[in-house]
Motif scaffolding. Structure first.
Motif, short mmCIF file in Angstrom:
data_model
loop_
_atom_site.label_atom_id
_atom_site.label_comp_id
_atom_site.label_asym_id
_atom_site.label_seq_id
_atom_site.Cartn_x
_atom_site.Cartn_y
_atom_site.Cartn_z
N ILE A 160 0.85 -1.18 0.00
CA ILE A 160 0.00 0.00 0.00
C ILE A 160 0.89 1.24 0.00
O ILE A 160 1.87 1.31 0.74
CB ILE A 160 -0.93 0.00 1.23
N SER A 161 0.55 2.20 -0.83
CA SER A 161 1.39 3.39 -0.95
C SER A 161 1.36 4.21 0.34
O SER A 161 0.40 4.18 1.11
CB SER A 161 0.92 4.26 -2.12
N THR A 162 2.43 4.97 0.53
CA THR A 162 2.51 5.86 1.70
C THR A 162 1.36 6.85 1.70
O THR A 162 0.76 7.12 2.74
CB THR A 162 3.85 6.61 1.70
N GLU A 163 1.02 7.37 0.54
CA GLU A 163 -0.08 8.34 0.47
C GLU A 163 -1.40 7.71 0.89
O GLU A 163 -2.17 8.30 1.66
CB GLU A 163 -0.21 8.91 -0.94
N ASP A 164 -1.68 6.50 0.44
CA ASP A 164 -2.91 5.81 0.84
C ASP A 164 -2.92 5.53 2.34
O ASP A 164 -3.96 5.66 3.00
CB ASP A 164 -3.09 4.50 0.07
N LEU A 165 -1.78 5.15 2.89
CA LEU A 165 -1.69 4.92 4.33
C LEU A 165 -1.97 6.20 5.11
O LEU A 165 -2.70 6.20 6.11
CB LEU A 165 -0.31 4.37 4.71
N LEU A 166 -1.41 7.31 4.63
CA LEU A 166 -1.63 8.59 5.31
C LEU A 166 -3.07 9.06 5.21
O LEU A 166 -3.62 9.62 6.16
CB LEU A 166 -0.68 9.65 4.76
N HIS B 29 1.79 14.09 5.04
CA HIS B 29 1.09 13.84 3.78
C HIS B 29 1.41 14.93 2.76
O HIS B 29 1.63 14.65 1.58
CB HIS B 29 -0.41 13.74 4.01
N ASP B 30 1.46 16.18 3.22
CA ASP B 30 1.79 17.29 2.31
C ASP B 30 3.20 17.16 1.76
O ASP B 30 3.47 17.60 0.65
CB ASP B 30 1.65 18.63 3.04
N GLY B 31 4.11 16.55 2.53
CA GLY B 31 5.48 16.44 2.11
C GLY B 31 5.84 15.16 1.39
O GLY B 31 6.98 14.98 0.97
N VAL B 32 4.88 14.24 1.21
CA VAL B 32 5.17 12.97 0.54
C VAL B 32 5.60 13.24 -0.89
O VAL B 32 4.94 13.96 -1.63
CB VAL B 32 3.94 12.02 0.58
N GLY B 33 6.73 12.69 -1.28
CA GLY B 33 7.22 12.83 -2.63
C GLY B 33 8.06 14.08 -2.84
O GLY B 33 8.62 14.28 -3.91
N GLN B 34 8.16 14.93 -1.82
CA GLN B 34 8.99 16.12 -1.93
C GLN B 34 10.33 15.86 -1.25
O GLN B 34 10.39 15.16 -0.24
CB GLN B 34 8.30 17.31 -1.28
N PRO B 35 11.40 16.43 -1.78
CA PRO B 35 12.68 16.25 -1.10
C PRO B 35 12.68 16.95 0.24
O PRO B 35 12.01 17.96 0.42
CB PRO B 35 13.69 16.91 -2.06
#
Length: 83
Positions: A19-25, A72-78
């Motif tokens: 399950i993706s991190t975004e879905d978990l969040l 969640h806002d920072g997922v995928g951002q460095p």
């Protein structure tokens, strides 16, 4: 012989792999929102110290919600380095 520590409890629930991190969040946020709504609804039917204690729990849930939202806002951002 008596064991000094009990066996760990059996887990009733698990999170499926993949399950993706975004879905978990997103699910975490929904769970926290539900817990907050329940605790506030119950607290407003109480009086005195019990009400204050449960409203304190609701505040902790809200804090956890803010932290989850920030992650969640920072997922995928460095991540930024702190100097």
């Amino acid at each position: 012989m008596i064991k000094p520590t009990p066996n760990p409890p059996v887990r009733l629930f698990t999170v499926a792999d993949g399950i993706s991190t975004e879905d978990l969040l997103v699910n975490l946020s929904e769970t926290l929102a539900s817990a907050n709504a329940l605790s506030c609804d119950i607290a407003f039917n109480l009086e005195g110290a019990s009400r204050e204690e449960l409203l304190g729990v609701a505040q902790l849930i809200e804090l956890a919600q803010l932290l989850a939202d920030r992650v969640h806002d920072g997922v995928g951002q460095p991540t930024a380095s702190v100097s």
